[in-house]
Design a protein around this motif. Structure first.
Motif, PDB file in Angstrom:
ATOM      1  N   LEU A   1       7.506  -6.882  -4.807  1.00 28.31           N
ATOM      2  CA  LEU A   1       6.300  -6.850  -3.982  1.00 28.31           C
ATOM      3  C   LEU A   1       5.388  -8.032  -4.289  1.00 28.31           C
ATOM      4  O   LEU A   1       4.804  -8.635  -3.380  1.00 28.31           O
ATOM      5  N   THR A   2       5.274  -8.376  -5.556  1.00 26.89           N
ATOM      6  CA  THR A   2       4.455  -9.534  -5.942  1.00 26.89           C
ATOM      7  C   THR A   2       4.996 -10.816  -5.307  1.00 26.89           C
ATOM      8  O   THR A   2       4.238 -11.621  -4.765  1.00 26.89           O
ATOM      9  N   GLY A   3       6.301 -10.988  -5.377  1.00 24.14           N
ATOM     10  CA  GLY A   3       6.917 -12.178  -4.782  1.00 24.14           C
ATOM     11  C   GLY A   3       6.712 -12.251  -3.285  1.00 24.14           C
ATOM     12  O   GLY A   3       6.484 -13.334  -2.729  1.00 24.14           O
ATOM     13  N   ALA A   4       6.777 -11.104  -2.598  1.00 21.38           N
ATOM     14  CA  ALA A   4       6.580 -11.091  -1.141  1.00 21.38           C
ATOM     15  C   ALA A   4       5.168 -11.543  -0.782  1.00 21.38           C
ATOM     16  O   ALA A   4       4.973 -12.302   0.175  1.00 21.38           O
TER      17      ALA A   4
ATOM     18  N   VAL B   1      -0.628  -6.330  -8.532  1.00 18.56           N
ATOM     19  CA  VAL B   1       0.676  -5.657  -8.585  1.00 18.56           C
ATOM     20  C   VAL B   1       1.522  -6.222  -9.729  1.00 18.56           C
ATOM     21  O   VAL B   1       2.188  -5.470 -10.457  1.00 18.56           O
ATOM     22  N   GLY B   2       1.488  -7.542  -9.914  1.00 15.87           N
ATOM     23  CA  GLY B   2       2.288  -8.149 -10.968  1.00 15.87           C
ATOM     24  C   GLY B   2       1.896  -7.666 -12.354  1.00 15.87           C
ATOM     25  O   GLY B   2       2.757  -7.397 -13.201  1.00 15.87           O
ATOM     26  N   LEU B   3       0.586  -7.523 -12.592  1.00 15.83           N
ATOM     27  CA  LEU B   3       0.124  -7.106 -13.914  1.00 15.83           C
ATOM     28  C   LEU B   3       0.395  -5.633 -14.212  1.00 15.83           C
ATOM     29  O   LEU B   3       0.361  -5.230 -15.376  1.00 15.83           O
ATOM     30  N   THR B   4       0.658  -4.830 -13.176  1.00 11.31           N
ATOM     31  CA  THR B   4       0.969  -3.423 -13.455  1.00 11.31           C
ATOM     32  C   THR B   4       2.247  -3.278 -14.276  1.00 11.31           C
ATOM     33  O   THR B   4       2.434  -2.255 -14.943  1.00 11.31           O
TER      34      THR B   4
ATOM     35  N   GLY C   1      10.771  -3.312  -8.886  1.00 11.90           N
ATOM     36  CA  GLY C   1      10.202  -3.121  -7.551  1.00 11.90           C
ATOM     37  C   GLY C   1       8.830  -3.756  -7.418  1.00 11.90           C
ATOM     38  O   GLY C   1       8.515  -4.375  -6.388  1.00 11.90           O
ATOM     39  N   ALA C   2       7.996  -3.630  -8.453  1.00 13.04           N
ATOM     40  CA  ALA C   2       6.665  -4.230  -8.427  1.00 13.04           C
ATOM     41  C   ALA C   2       6.746  -5.750  -8.354  1.00 13.04           C
ATOM     42  O   ALA C   2       5.956  -6.402  -7.651  1.00 13.04           O
TER      43      ALA C   2
ATOM     44  N   ARG D   1       0.822  -1.209   0.000  1.00  9.87           N
ATOM     45  CA  ARG D   1       0.000   0.000   0.000  1.00  9.87           C
ATOM     46  C   ARG D   1       0.860   1.265   0.000  1.00  9.87           C
ATOM     47  O   ARG D   1       0.439   2.296  -0.514  1.00  9.87           O
ATOM     48  N   SER D   2       2.046   1.208   0.585  1.00 10.98           N
ATOM     49  CA  SER D   2       2.906   2.394   0.640  1.00 10.98           C
ATOM     50  C   SER D   2       3.752   2.562  -0.613  1.00 10.98           C
ATOM     51  O   SER D   2       4.388   3.607  -0.791  1.00 10.98           O
ATOM     52  N   ALA D   3       3.759   1.574  -1.500  1.00  9.71           N
ATOM     53  CA  ALA D   3       4.613   1.616  -2.689  1.00  9.71           C
ATOM     54  C   ALA D   3       4.299   2.762  -3.653  1.00  9.71           C
ATOM     55  O   ALA D   3       5.220   3.274  -4.297  1.00  9.71           O
ATOM     56  N   PRO D   4       3.036   3.196  -3.820  1.00 15.32           N
ATOM     57  CA  PRO D   4       2.786   4.284  -4.779  1.00 15.32           C
ATOM     58  C   PRO D   4       3.608   5.535  -4.524  1.00 15.32           C
ATOM     59  O   PRO D   4       3.919   6.269  -5.468  1.00 15.32           O
ATOM     60  N   GLY D   5       3.968   5.801  -3.271  1.00 14.87           N
ATOM     61  CA  GLY D   5       4.801   6.962  -2.993  1.00 14.87           C
ATOM     62  C   GLY D   5       6.150   6.881  -3.694  1.00 14.87           C
ATOM     63  O   GLY D   5       6.738   7.898  -4.064  1.00 14.87           O
ATOM     64  N   VAL D   6       6.652   5.655  -3.894  1.00 15.74           N
ATOM     65  CA  VAL D   6       7.916   5.453  -4.598  1.00 15.74           C
ATOM     66  C   VAL D   6       7.713   5.496  -6.113  1.00 15.74           C
ATOM     67  O   VAL D   6       8.595   5.927  -6.862  1.00 15.74           O
ATOM     68  N   PHE D   7       6.521   5.082  -6.584  1.00 18.91           N
ATOM     69  CA  PHE D   7       6.289   4.922  -8.019  1.00 18.91           C
ATOM     70  C   PHE D   7       5.760   6.173  -8.716  1.00 18.91           C
ATOM     71  O   PHE D   7       5.732   6.217  -9.955  1.00 18.91           O
TER      72      PHE D   7
END
Length: 430
Positions: free
Chosen positions: A178-181, A96-99, A174-175, A33-39
């Motif tokens: 996150l998908t793997g996690a 997230v993976g499909l993005t 990076g995406a 959820r916090s990833a968009p700040g990086v993207f």
């Protein structure tokens, strides 16, 4: 499915293991959820999308994250916590993976806004509240504080790593991390998670009573969820809790969680260093929220909320001026704001239980979290629009700080009028 004998030993209450699995799931979901700040900036640079357009997808994600919560709470009564967690983590991973394949704004809105938003709505604060109230009779505030702090730990662990990966290998790498996690923890949830203490022959931790656990009625999830909202709307405490949590969301996930890194980049602070600020906040929020959970078992929760919102408001008003002191001023902000980031959750859950009864915490807190996320979505989109229009985040930071000061006053009125019997009505209807 049997569980290993050492996990079922009476000397080790299985509730702590369930809490650990929940912490892990909340941690990963919080990182995503916090990833968009990086993207945000990489999306601007690669696709040429405006910050307002990107913020629209993020705000939709935040709205759905909140609105799914109350329905997830009632659906969990139907299919169980374990499988709801598995399905939602799978949805998050797929979204997230499909993005990484997207090329148009509508795809960002569909995948990050809708798919990830719906999936993360289950792995949310409502989940922690339900787990704590089912598995713990004692130490509820402390355990809930630790679970809530997992969102801070998600930032602490993932954001600097995610920012470094994005800076060196691109946002798609990076995406995929996150998908793997998300995919990695699904097997552990499927094998070891349990819905209730009775499934492993236990009572909630600290419960010494001899009465058996009452079976839960299989109510229509949609009807009972809306009925709880309708009855809650007749209680002034519901609106005070909903409104204060709206401001909580607007001043945390929506504003700082989404726009602090882009604001730092606007002031010449590199992305990786800016992500480090969020990590500092995560570290201090883990401490602050855990202590808040401990305090919520012992102190007046209205006064705790008053202090939390008041200090947060002052921190946000200081923020736009801290850029004048370079990175050191921002570090001071990160420490003080971090201690307060989501320390509001444990006392809010306790006040919800007091107002509506422990048996209704899931669905009623779900609706109040919806207010939190509507506030977050409003701030995420509104701050993006203000940045596009005014060229600065100054107005967004000041407005958010003032709203927090208003919330600090309003929360003192929670529980100050006689109950209208909503707890009993909710119990009968749901």
């Amino acid at each position: 499915m049997p569980i290993p004998s050492f996990l079922a030993r009476r000397s080790f209450h299985y509730g702590f293991f369930v809490a650990g699995l929940t912490f892990l799931a909340l941690l990963v979901a919080a990182a995503i959820r916090s990833a968009p700040g990086v993207f945000i900036v990489p999306f601007e640079q690669e696709f040429g999308w405006s910050r307002a357009t990107i913020s629209l997808a993020i705000s939709l994600n935040l709205v759905l994250y909140g609105l799914i919560g109350p329905f997830a709470a009632t659906v969990m009564e139907q299919i169980g916590i374990r499988w709801m967690m598995v399905f939602s983590l799978a949805a998050i991973a797929i979204g997230v993976g499909l993005t990484t394949l997207m090329s148009a704004p509508w795809q960002l809105i569909l995948l990050w806004g809708i798919v990830v938003g719906c999936g993360s709505g289950v792995i949310a604060l409502v989940l922690g509240a339900i787990v704590v109230n089912r598995w713990f009779f004692e130490r509820r505030g402390l355990i809930l504080g630790i679970l809530t702090a997992s969102t801070a730990t998600g930032q602490l662990v993932f954001l600097p790593i995610l920012s470094a990966i994005t800076h060196r290998f691109g946002w798609r790498a990076g995406a995929l991390v996150l998908t793997g996690a998300a995919l990695l923890i699904i097997p552990a949830i499927a094998i070891f998670m349990r819905d209730r203490p009775a499934e492993v022959g236990l009572r909630p931790f600290g419960d010494k009573s001899e009465t058996g656990e009452l079976p839960q009625p299989k109510a229509n999830s949609i009807a009972s969820t809306f009925n709880a909202l309708w009855l809650g709307m007749g209680n002034r405490d519901f609106w005070l809790l909903f409104g204060s949590f709206f401001i909580c969301g607007a001043s945390t996930n929506g504003l700082i969680g989404t726009h602090l890194i882009p604001a730092c980049i606007d002031h010449g602070i590199p992305e990786v260093k800016a992500a480090g600020l969020l990590a500092i906040m995560g570290l201090f929020d883990f401490l602050g929220t855990t202590i808040s959970g401990w305090l919520s078992d012992r102190w007046n929760n209205r006064y705790l909320l008053c202090w939390y919102y008041g200090l947060r408001g002052l921190s946000l008003i200081f923020l736009p001026f801290s850029f004048n002191f370079s990175f050191y001023g921002l570090s001071v902000f990160a420490v003080f704001y971090g201690l307060d980031w989501i320390a509001t959750v444990p006392p809010t859950v306790r006040l919800v239980a007091n107002a509506f009864g422990k048996e209704n915490v899931g669905v009623m807190f779900g609706w109040i979290v919806a207010g939190h996320q509507i506030g977050a979505a409003t701030a995420a989109f509104g701050a993006g629009v203000l940045r596009t229009w005014m060229g600065s985040y100054f107005q967004a930071f000041i407005l958010s700080g003032v709203l927090c000061l208003i919330a600090a006053v309003c929360v003192l009125r929670i529980g100050q009028t006689p109950s209208k019997g909503n707890s009993q009505l909710l119990k009968q209807e749901t």
